[in-house]
Each structure stands twice: as structure tokens, then as C-alpha cells.
Design a protein around this motif. Structure first.
Motif, mmCIF file in Angstrom:
data_model
loop_
_atom_site.group_PDB
_atom_site.id
_atom_site.type_symbol
_atom_site.label_atom_id
_atom_site.label_comp_id
_atom_site.label_asym_id
_atom_site.label_seq_id
_atom_site.Cartn_x
_atom_site.Cartn_y
_atom_site.Cartn_z
ATOM 1 N N TRP A 1 -23.614 6.632 -14.895
ATOM 2 C CA TRP A 1 -21.607 7.155 -15.614
ATOM 3 C C TRP A 1 -21.288 8.416 -15.698
ATOM 4 N N THR A 2 -20.018 8.495 -14.474
ATOM 5 C CA THR A 2 -18.927 9.306 -14.673
ATOM 6 C C THR A 2 -18.721 10.211 -15.380
ATOM 7 N N ARG A 3 -19.072 12.151 -14.961
ATOM 8 C CA ARG A 3 -19.037 12.908 -15.857
ATOM 9 C C ARG A 3 -17.801 12.999 -16.921
ATOM 10 N N GLU A 4 -18.279 14.223 -18.164
ATOM 11 C CA GLU A 4 -17.464 14.313 -19.072
ATOM 12 C C GLU A 4 -17.040 16.063 -18.706
ATOM 13 N N PHE B 1 -16.052 23.790 -19.636
ATOM 14 C CA PHE B 1 -17.331 23.650 -19.613
ATOM 15 C C PHE B 1 -18.066 22.316 -18.254
ATOM 16 N N GLY B 2 -17.859 22.587 -16.722
ATOM 17 C CA GLY B 2 -17.534 21.775 -16.514
ATOM 18 C C GLY B 2 -19.338 20.808 -16.002
ATOM 19 N N MET B 3 -19.487 19.570 -15.992
ATOM 20 C CA MET B 3 -20.987 19.373 -16.052
ATOM 21 C C MET B 3 -20.567 18.431 -14.251
ATOM 22 N N PRO B 4 -22.758 18.549 -14.342
ATOM 23 C CA PRO B 4 -22.104 18.025 -13.086
ATOM 24 C C PRO B 4 -21.974 16.764 -12.679
ATOM 25 N N GLY B 5 -21.381 16.482 -11.451
ATOM 26 C CA GLY B 5 -21.440 14.747 -11.197
ATOM 27 C C GLY B 5 -23.070 14.056 -11.410
ATOM 28 N N SER C 1 -14.806 18.662 -5.495
ATOM 29 C CA SER C 1 -16.555 18.207 -5.067
ATOM 30 C C SER C 1 -17.228 17.398 -4.489
ATOM 31 N N LEU C 2 -18.520 17.274 -3.774
ATOM 32 C CA LEU C 2 -18.726 15.849 -3.803
ATOM 33 C C LEU C 2 -19.950 15.867 -5.213
ATOM 34 N N PRO C 3 -20.257 14.774 -5.618
ATOM 35 C CA PRO C 3 -22.015 14.664 -6.205
ATOM 36 C C PRO C 3 -22.829 14.962 -5.386
ATOM 37 N N PRO C 4 -24.247 14.872 -6.719
ATOM 38 C CA PRO C 4 -25.540 14.300 -5.710
ATOM 39 C C PRO C 4 -25.425 13.218 -5.113
ATOM 40 N N GLY C 5 -25.518 13.028 -3.984
ATOM 41 C CA GLY C 5 -26.093 11.775 -3.392
ATOM 42 C C GLY C 5 -25.318 11.732 -2.195
ATOM 43 N N VAL C 6 -24.623 12.617 -1.764
ATOM 44 C CA VAL C 6 -23.190 12.789 -0.555
ATOM 45 C C VAL C 6 -23.268 13.659 0.123
ATOM 46 N N MET D 1 0.981 -1.178 0.070
ATOM 47 C CA MET D 1 -0.285 -0.531 -0.222
ATOM 48 C C MET D 1 0.998 1.159 -0.225
ATOM 49 N N SER D 2 0.900 2.186 -0.908
ATOM 50 C CA SER D 2 1.320 3.193 -1.090
ATOM 51 C C SER D 2 0.788 4.424 0.291
ATOM 52 N N ASP D 3 2.297 5.268 0.738
ATOM 53 C CA ASP D 3 2.678 6.172 2.073
ATOM 54 C C ASP D 3 1.371 7.407 2.098
ATOM 55 N N ILE D 4 0.746 7.272 0.695
ATOM 56 C CA ILE D 4 -0.340 8.514 -0.110
ATOM 57 C C ILE D 4 -1.863 7.905 -0.613
ATOM 58 N N ILE D 5 -3.065 8.148 -0.305
ATOM 59 C CA ILE D 5 -4.017 7.964 -0.808
ATOM 60 C C ILE D 5 -4.534 8.896 -0.946
ATOM 61 N N THR D 6 -5.125 9.332 -2.617
ATOM 62 C CA THR D 6 -5.992 10.774 -2.673
ATOM 63 C C THR D 6 -7.145 9.930 -2.799
ATOM 64 N N ILE D 7 -8.473 10.571 -2.580
ATOM 65 C CA ILE D 7 -9.671 10.241 -2.403
ATOM 66 C C ILE D 7 -10.690 11.388 -3.805
ATOM 67 N N THR D 8 -11.191 11.007 -4.674
ATOM 68 C CA THR D 8 -12.586 11.427 -5.480
ATOM 69 C C THR D 8 -13.016 10.697 -6.325
ATOM 70 N N LEU D 9 -14.414 11.530 -5.155
ATOM 71 C CA LEU D 9 -15.491 10.638 -5.191
ATOM 72 C C LEU D 9 -16.340 11.353 -6.609
ATOM 73 N N ASN D 10 -16.053 13.111 -7.310
ATOM 74 C CA ASN D 10 -16.780 12.887 -8.337
ATOM 75 C C ASN D 10 -14.840 13.627 -9.474
ATOM 76 N N PRO D 11 -15.406 12.378 -9.730
ATOM 77 C CA PRO D 11 -14.073 12.775 -11.301
ATOM 78 C C PRO D 11 -14.574 13.155 -12.448
ATOM 79 N N ALA D 12 -13.785 13.198 -13.354
ATOM 80 C CA ALA D 12 -14.111 13.475 -14.644
ATOM 81 C C ALA D 12 -13.601 13.152 -15.990
#
Length: 316
Positions: free
Chosen positions: A88-91, A106-110, A142-147, A1-12
Motif C-alpha cells: 500500500w502507498t503511504r499516507e 509527519f512523513g511516513m516511510p514508503g 525519494s526512493l522507497p525500500p526495495g528500490v 504522449m506528453s513532451d514531459i514525463i514525471t516519475i514518482t516511485l514514492n508517492p504519498a
């Protein structure tokens, strides 16, 4: 396991292209698009890779765009853990207008996430055996809808129980609710610093006092306040200091904040002091502004700027 974990709930999946001119009501002929994996934590992991570090990016992804993100991370050699989502993940789309040099983003909602999906991220961290617990977890974006707005606050609870240092880079209610016991470092801008203190806005004259207030209230152990082109302010129990970057030719500010976070966490991992951490973070963030489009920092630029900052410190 890495010494660093990054967390992305709303990727694109970030798509970028060029066009001669943006004209309404016309069919615009664009250049061949470029695709990149995007989202706060993902970009931190990508920048860490560019700076010679490593991490494991935990991402919640679904659909074709989610598969595209995973494929692109594999090509870049970035380690990741994918938690699959039903939606589906956003674009996102970025268009550069060649005639003017203007950049249109142009940023789409998650997509909406189900409770079982975002909760799996917390549960999987909670279940890590002692030998696989990271030293740092970076929760960014950011946190997507539902979170729920208190997701990062719940994450801080896991940090307390599992004894890792949590770095949070977000905004809005997610930031104000995250602030508290269990958060090691927050990276707000001036507007977000005001929100942490319950104010609508603050002046430059107040920023040090407000930073001390936020620390005294136990909202984090360390504050790094982003000041844009003016660098950053570091606030901790050791006091307050500033890092001002050199003036460099700028092409795009996209990814500067994520590059800054990557530089900071890498420096911390390597045993750097808090002041070294901010200098290296500012160097990486400044380096990112020197690259076109959504490209992140380059190591050679980051190292040169960091060396310059070190020399300025020694002159004082």
C-alpha cells in the motif's frame, strides 16, 4: 504522449488539518482534513498544470491511498500512468497549530517495492516508440525500500539510449549515484552540492568552484543550486549566474522546490534560455511560498514575480 514525463516511485496521499493546539496525552479535535496527491514528481506535474503546461505523471501506487491519489489526479485534470504495487502507498500528515501558527509534518516511510514493479517503470520507458518519446523526464523524490540506490543512474542510461533530457531532483545516495552521463540537469541544495563533490559541507565562498568541479567531472550538463530564500545559482558551460527573488509574504515553503522544477522544465520546453529557465523556476518556487499549507504555485503570482525578475535583469 506528453513532451514531459514525471516519475514518482514514492508517492504519498497527503492529509492536512488544523487544530487549536497540539497537547500531549489529550484527544485533539481536528478540523475536517484536506487530501492531496503528493510526492516529488506528482507535485511537479500538478504545478505544471497550474502554470498552464501539461505532463504525464508516472506513479507506482497500491492500496486505498494509491486509489485516492489516482482519483485526486483525475479531478485536477493531471494525466497519469499508474503502475500498480502489491504493498500500500503511504499516507503523510500535516497539522497546523492555529494558536501558534506552527506547522507539524509527519512523513511516513514508503512501502517496499518489488523488483518487477520498479523495473517496469524503466522497461516501459525503454519500450516507448520513437514518436512517443518525451523531450524531458523529471525524476523527483525519494526512493522507497526495495528500490536500489542506482535507480536514477539506470534511468540515465535509458535517457542516453532514448535521447530524452533527464532532470533529477533527489538527495542522498540516489543523487550521488545518479550524477553522471545521461543527466541533463541536477537541482541540489548546498548540502547536496557538497555531497556531489565528495565533501561534508561547503561554504558560500566555495560554491562556484565546487559547481564547476561537478560540471567538469561530467555529473550533469547543467546545475541549478537552490539557495532557499536567496534564490538559485545557475552553473553551466556558459558560466555562473544568480537569480535573487523579491521579498514576498511567505506562508509555507512546502512544495516550493517542486514548483521550481515545474517552472524550469516548462520554460525549457517553450524554448527559453537557461537564464530564463532559472528565473521562471525561481518565480514559481517563490510563488509557492506565498500559498498556505501544501498548496503549490499559482500562475498569476508566478507571472508577476517572473516579470519583476526580467525587469531587474534589464536594469543591469
Amino acid at each position: 504522449m506528453s513532451d514531459i514525463i514525471t516519475i514518482t516511485l514514492n508517492p504519498a496521499l497527503d492529509k492536512s488539518t488544523h487544530v487549536a493546539q497540539v497537547i500531549p496525552e489529550k484527544k485533539l479535535r481536528c478540523d475536517e482534513p484536506t487530501f492531496e496527491p503528493g510526492g516529488g514528481g506528482i507535485n511537479v506535474s500538478r504545478a505544471l498544470k497550474k502554470l498552464g503546461g501539461s505532463s504525464c505523471a508516472w506513479i507506482l501506487v497500491g492500496g486505498p491511498a494509491g486509489e485516492g491519489i489516482c482519483n485526486l489526479l483525475e479531478k485536477e485534470g493531471v494525466d497519469f500512468k499508474a503502475i500498480k504495487t502489491r504493498n500500500w502507498t503511504r499516507e503523510n500528515l500535516m497539522v497546523m497549530e492555529d494558536n501558534s501558527g506552527n506547522q507539524y509534518r509527519f512523513g511516513m516511510p514508503g512501502p517496499e517495492l518489488y523488483e518487477a514493479e520498479w523495473r517496469q517503470c524503466l522497461d516501459d520507458l525503454e519500450k516507448l516508440p520513437e514518436q512517443k518519446i518525451p523531450r524531458y523526464v523529471v525524476a523527483s523524490g525519494s526512493l522507497p525500500p526495495g528500490v536500489p540506490d542506482d535507480f536514477y543512474e539506470q534511468l540515465a542510461g535509458v535517457a542516453n539510449r532514448k535521447n530524452f533530457k533527464l532532470i533529477v531532483d533527489t538527495s542522498g545516495p540516489a543523487l550521488t549515484k545518479a550524477a553522471g552521463k545521461g543527466v541533463y540537469l541536477l537541482k541540489p541544495n548546498l548540502g547536496e552540492l557538497a555531497a556531489l563533490a565528495g565533501k561534508e559541507k561547503i561554504s558560500a565562498m566555495e560554491q562556484e568552484e565546487i559547481a564547476r568541479q561537478v560540471l567538469d567531472e561530467g555529473k550533469s550538463q547543467v546545475l541549478v543550486v537552490s539557495l532557499g530564500p536567496r534564490g538559485a545559482m545557475l552553473a553551466s558551460k556558459e558560466g555562473i549566474s544568480y537569480v535573487v527573488p523579491p521579498t514576498m509574504p511567505q506562508q509555507s515553503a512546502v512544495g516550493a522546490g517542486d514548483s521550481m522544477v515545474a517552472g524550469m522544465v516548462l520554460c525549457l520546453l517553450q524554448g527559453g534560455s537557461l537564464e530564463d529557465m532559472v528565473r521562471f523556476g525561481v518565480a514559481a518556487g517563490t510563488a509557492a511560498t506565498m500559498t498556505p499549507g501544501s498548496e503549490l504555485c499559482r500562475k498569476e503570482d508566478t507571472d508577476k514575480i517572473y516579470q519583476w525578475l526580467q525587469e531587474q535583469k534589464e536594469k543591469v
